[in-house]
Structure formats: structure tokens, C-alpha cells
Design an enzyme around this catalytic site. Structure first.
Site, PDB file in Angstrom:
ATOM      1  CG  HIS A  51      31.210  -0.507  -6.794  1.00 42.18           C
ATOM      2  ND1 HIS A  51      31.913  -0.729  -5.792  1.00 42.18           N
ATOM      3  CD2 HIS A  51      30.580   0.741  -6.330  1.00 42.18           C
ATOM      4  CE1 HIS A  51      31.886  -0.177  -4.765  1.00 42.18           C
ATOM      5  NE2 HIS A  51      30.841   0.825  -5.245  1.00 42.18           N
TER       6      HIS A  51
ATOM      7  CG  ASP B 282      27.861  -5.274  -7.764  1.00 42.76           C
ATOM      8  OD1 ASP B 282      26.670  -5.174  -7.240  1.00 42.76           O
ATOM      9  OD2 ASP B 282      28.653  -4.299  -7.991  1.00 42.76           O
TER      10      ASP B 282
ATOM     11  CD  GLN C 218      23.352   1.294  -6.742  1.00 40.35           C
ATOM     12  OE1 GLN C 218      22.149   1.525  -6.579  1.00 40.35           O
ATOM     13  NE2 GLN C 218      24.033   1.736  -5.894  1.00 40.35           N
TER      14      GLN C 218
ATOM     15  CE  LYS D 183      25.286  -0.095  -2.219  1.00 44.83           C
ATOM     16  NZ  LYS D 183      25.753   1.495  -2.716  1.00 44.83           N
TER      17      LYS D 183
ATOM     18  CB  CYS E 223      33.356   3.063  -5.832  1.00 43.46           C
ATOM     19  SG  CYS E 223      33.240   3.550  -4.243  1.00 43.46           S
TER      20      CYS E 223
HETATM   21  N1  PMP Z   1      28.334  -2.526  -6.358  1.00 46.57           N
HETATM   22  C1  PMP Z   1      27.562  -1.475  -6.866  1.00 46.57           C
HETATM   23  C2  PMP Z   1      27.199  -1.329  -8.083  1.00 46.57           C
HETATM   24  C3  PMP Z   1      27.538  -0.615  -5.894  1.00 46.57           C
HETATM   25  O1  PMP Z   1      26.846   0.576  -6.157  1.00 46.57           O
HETATM   26  C4  PMP Z   1      28.108  -0.444  -4.499  1.00 46.57           C
HETATM   27  C5  PMP Z   1      27.631   0.417  -3.390  1.00 46.57           C
HETATM   28  N2  PMP Z   1      28.227   1.710  -3.595  1.00 46.57           N
HETATM   29  C6  PMP Z   1      28.699  -1.705  -4.297  1.00 46.57           C
HETATM   30  C7  PMP Z   1      29.069  -2.524  -5.118  1.00 46.57           C
HETATM   31  C8  PMP Z   1      29.562  -1.996  -2.892  1.00 46.57           C
HETATM   32  O2  PMP Z   1      28.300  -2.140  -1.925  1.00 46.57           O
HETATM   33  P1  PMP Z   1      28.764  -2.359  -0.268  1.00 46.57           P
HETATM   34  O3  PMP Z   1      29.583  -0.998  -0.063  1.00 46.57           O
HETATM   35  O4  PMP Z   1      27.422  -2.352   0.281  1.00 46.57           O
HETATM   36  O5  PMP Z   1      29.584  -3.484  -0.264  1.00 46.57           O
END
Ligand code: PMP
Length: 406
Positions: free
Chosen positions: A121, A198, A201, A224, A361
Site C-alpha cells: 500500500h 503493515d 489487513q 478496519k 492506494c
Molecule cells: N496498509 C494497507 C494494506 C491498507 O489496506 C491500508 C488501508 N487502506 C493502509 C495501509 C492504510 O491504513 P490507514 O488509512 O488506516 O492509515
């Protein structure tokens, strides 16, 4: 798992959208919230609202107890060694940036390597790009196999003695790939590198154990995992957090302040400058209680079954491409030939079905897949086969609407 009674606990799911019962298939972007979490926020603001760590008055003590009680719940949930290793942040992005600013920029130097993957991401790419520009470190990417999996051989040949950090996602938000974090951590440690994971997910869906995975840093978001927005966690091993610089300076995080120099509080508070996210942390604590009541093993099993069912159903639709491996977490990313994913998502929305369309993203991964965008259906504990059947019907409608180009 009794999905029907779980759904009852999510008020938002019981509404019509565009004249149809809502089917929510966008939990990878953010999950819905059960009444337990909504009520915990309401109860905090109605009955206990106060600032923490300072008041001697009763509300201040209650707020502090609840805030620190939530930290204790997180510690148990991820099996950290102590609450000193649990830092409350705004979310995964903030947590990863804290490590990039407070650790990478402090301890990396020219020529050191930061190893990533192309499935990351943006939140787990850009902080490292910026840290590399600042320090002169080099970014390297572990190559992926055809279906998006990374092999341990590829990990071994990318991580070298010059690698100082490995930053990798536990579960891909696009491919649903579940990376073997424990094994990758071992390879990184054998080369003297640290690993930052990270967990945005993974933590909402599966049991994640810091002792077992042996990660150095691990980041995740409350929103999430049935919790509120604006709260997340950075887990870090105590010795690394001790070495790491705070990135926010001001009230709450200090021990002694002089005119020309100051000292910091002990862990974890040295990383929590300013009034913390009190209600958010309490809401996250309620979300953890809720998820533990259902059982993380039950949740992942349910979602993987749904993903398999979806895979089977979608593979019957002519001209539909699914991205990622067979073995996946609870999400399916796909494209329908000849229909832009935004158009697919718009037709689905007109049927009351919420899916995500775009680059998710993950622009480098889109490039690797050789697409500009995809559609994604992502599941959580409140979804069932009826939701998948509605998705399939919606996709048939999209094909009819766009003249079934095949
Ligand atoms: N890493 C991953 C794999 C994600 O799916 C997301 C959220 N889409 C993020 C990081 C970022 O999370 P946040 O927007 O809650 O900071």
C-alpha cells in the site's frame, strides 16, 4: 459462526440503498461498527469524558483507567510483551511514518538497504522513499511470482548484509496474498535487519501474535476492525522503541521541561504527545472485546469460505479476470473485460452493492498487474453467501447495461 445474529448487531447494514437492501462489500477500506462499539463511544462522552493522566478528579481517573485499559486489551489481543510496547496512533499510516521518522531517519545511512515488495500500500512505500532520500539509503523490492506470491527464495536473495530494514504487508489489500511473516522475519534477523509489518489487513481478520511472528514493528488501524476512525496502533519491541526518537513533541510526552532542553516520559507515553485519542482507544477496546467474543479463527475461516464461494461464482462469468492466488484472505479483486471498474462499481451501487474501484492506494501493484484500476469486493464477519449472490446478479446487470461486449 451465526452470521444472522452478527448482522443484527450492525445497525448500518439494515438500510435500503438506491431502493435495494444494502450489501456492504468494502470492509477492506473500512469496516462497519457493531452497537457495542457505538455504545462505548456514547457512554464515554455521556458519562466519563475527561482528559487523561493529569486530573486527580474522578472523571479524570475514570477516563485514564478506560484509556489505559484499552491499551491492556490491545496488548493481550496481539500478545505483546508489555503495554509499554503498544503505542496509540491515528492509524496504520501514522504508525509507519513514526518508524520512518523516528527510527529509519535516525539510524540508516548512505548505502543501507530498505527492502519492500511491489504489493505494498502507498502507506508502506512513501515513508520509506522519503527516509531513503533523507539518509541516502537504497530501496529494493522482493520480486513476486506470477500470481503475486513471494517465495522465500526470492526473500533470501533480496535481503543482504546491507539490508537494515524490511517493510512488508502481512496481507495484501489487493491480491489477498498472506505473506509468511514469521519466516521473513527470521531471514531478516539472520542478516541483522529489522522488520516492520503493515498489519492493516491482517489484524482485523486473523489471530496475530507478536511473540510468534517475532516482528520488530507492527502497525494496524482500528477502523478496519470494527473500531472507530482516528485510532490505530504501533507495536514495537521495547529495546527499539527505547532507542527511537519521538516524532511529536509537546504536552503529555515529557518528563521534565527546561528552557533549553527537556526529557521524555517513559514508554509508551513518550510517543503520545498532546491529548491522546481517548474515545478512539476506548472504542477500539470495545471492538477487541467484540471480535474476541466471536473468535478470530472463526472469522478468518468464514471469510476464506466466502472468498472461495465468490471465486467459484465469479469464474462462471465470461470475461471476468480475478487477480491474485487461489489461497487468499477474504477479498477478491477483479475486472470485467470491456467495462471500466468505476462503471462496474457505479452499476453495482445502483443495485445497493458497495464495492471499491480504483488503484486501491497501490499504484506500483497496478503497474505490475498491467491495469490502471480494478474492482474489489472485500468481506467481513457480517457478510454471507446472499451478499455474494447479489454481487453476481449485479455484475450480470453491469454486463447487460454495457451491452455485454462479448
Ligand atoms: N496498509 C494497507 C494494506 C491498507 O489496506 C491500508 C488501508 N487502506 C493502509 C495501509 C492504510 O491504513 P490507514 O488509512 O488506516 O492509515
Amino acid at each position: 459462526m451465526d452470521v444472522k445474529s452478527i448482522r443484527e448487531q450492525f445497525p448500518i447494514l439494515h438500510q435500503q440503498v438506491n431502493g435495494h437492501p444494502l450489501v456492504y462489500l468494502d470492509s477492506a477500506a473500512t469496516s462497519q461498527k457493531p452497537v457495542q462499539v457505538i455504545e462505548s463511544l456514547e457512554s464515554y462522552y455521556r458519562n466519563h469524558n475527561s482528559n487523561v493522566h493529569r486530573g486527580v478528579h474522578t472523571l479524570g481517573t475514570r477516563a485514564t483507567d478506560q484509556y489505559e485499559g484499552a491499551r491492556d486489551k490491545v496488548k493481550t489481543f496481539i500478545n505483546a510483551d508489555s503495554t509499554q510496547e503498544v503505542i496509540f496512533t491515528r492509524g496504520t499510516t501514522t504508525a509507519l511514518n513514526m518508524v520512518a521518522y523516528g527510527y529509519a531517519r535516525q539510524f540508516l545511512k548512505e548505502g543501507d538497504e530498505i527492502v519492500l515488495t511491489e504489493m505494498e500500500h502507498h502507506s508502506n512505500i512513501i515513508p520509506w522513499q522519503q527516509a531513503a532520500k533523507y539518509t541516502g539509503a537504497i530501496l529494493k523490492y522482493i520480486p513476486m511470482e506470477e500470481n503475486g506470491i513471494i517465495s522465500l527464495d526470492a526473500v533470501r536473495s533480496t535481503i543482504t548484509k546491507n539490508t537494515k530494514m524490511v517493510a512488508i504487508t502481512h496481507v495484501s489489500n489487493v491480491l489477498g496474498v498472506i505473506n509468511p511473516i514469521k519466516e521473513i522475519a527470521e531471514i531478516a534477523h539472520n542478516q541483522g535487519a529489522i522488520i516492520v509489518v503493515d498489519g492493516a489487513q491482517s489484524v482485523p481478520h486473523m489471530k496475530v501474535d507478536m511473540q510468534e511472528l517475532n516482528c520488530d514493528f507492527y502497525a494496524f488501524s482500528g477502523h478496519k476492525m470494527c473500531g472507530p476512525t482516528g485510532i490505530g496502533v504501533l507495536y514495537g519491541k521495547k529495546d527499539l522503541l527505547e532507542k527511537m526518537e519521538p516524532v511529536e513533541f509537546g504536552g503529555e510526552m515529557i518528563d521534565f521541561v527546561g528552557l533549553y532542553d527537556s526529557t521524555w516520559k517513559e514508554l509508551p507515553w513518550k510517543f503520545e504527545g498532546g491529548t491522546p485519542i481517548i474515545a478512539g482507544a476506548i472504542g477500539l477496546g470495545a471492538a477487541i472485546d467484540f471480535l474476541q467474543g466471536i473468535g478470530l479463527d472463526n472469522i478468518i475461516e468464514h471469510e476464506q469460505q466466502l472468498a472461495h464461494y465468490t471465486q467459484k461464482k465469479l469464474s462462471e462469468i465470461q470475461g471476468l479476470t480475478i487477480y491474485g492466488p487461489e489461497e487468499r484472505s477474504g477479498l477478491i479483486t477483479f475486472n470485467v473485460q470491456g467495462i471500466h471498474p468505476h462503471d462496474t462499481a457505479t452499476v453495482l451501487d445502483s443495485e445497493g452493492i458497495a464495492v471499491r474501484a480504483g488503484h486501491h492506494c497501490a499504484q506500483p501493484l497496478m503497474k505490475w498487474l498491467d491495469v490502471t484500476a480494478t474492482a474489489r469486493a472485500s468481506f467481513y464477519l457480517y457478510n454471507d453467501e446472499n451478499d455474494v449472490d447479489r454481487l453476481v446478479e449485479g455484475l450480470q446487470k453491469a454486463k447487460e447495461y454495457f451491452g455485454d461486449v462479448f
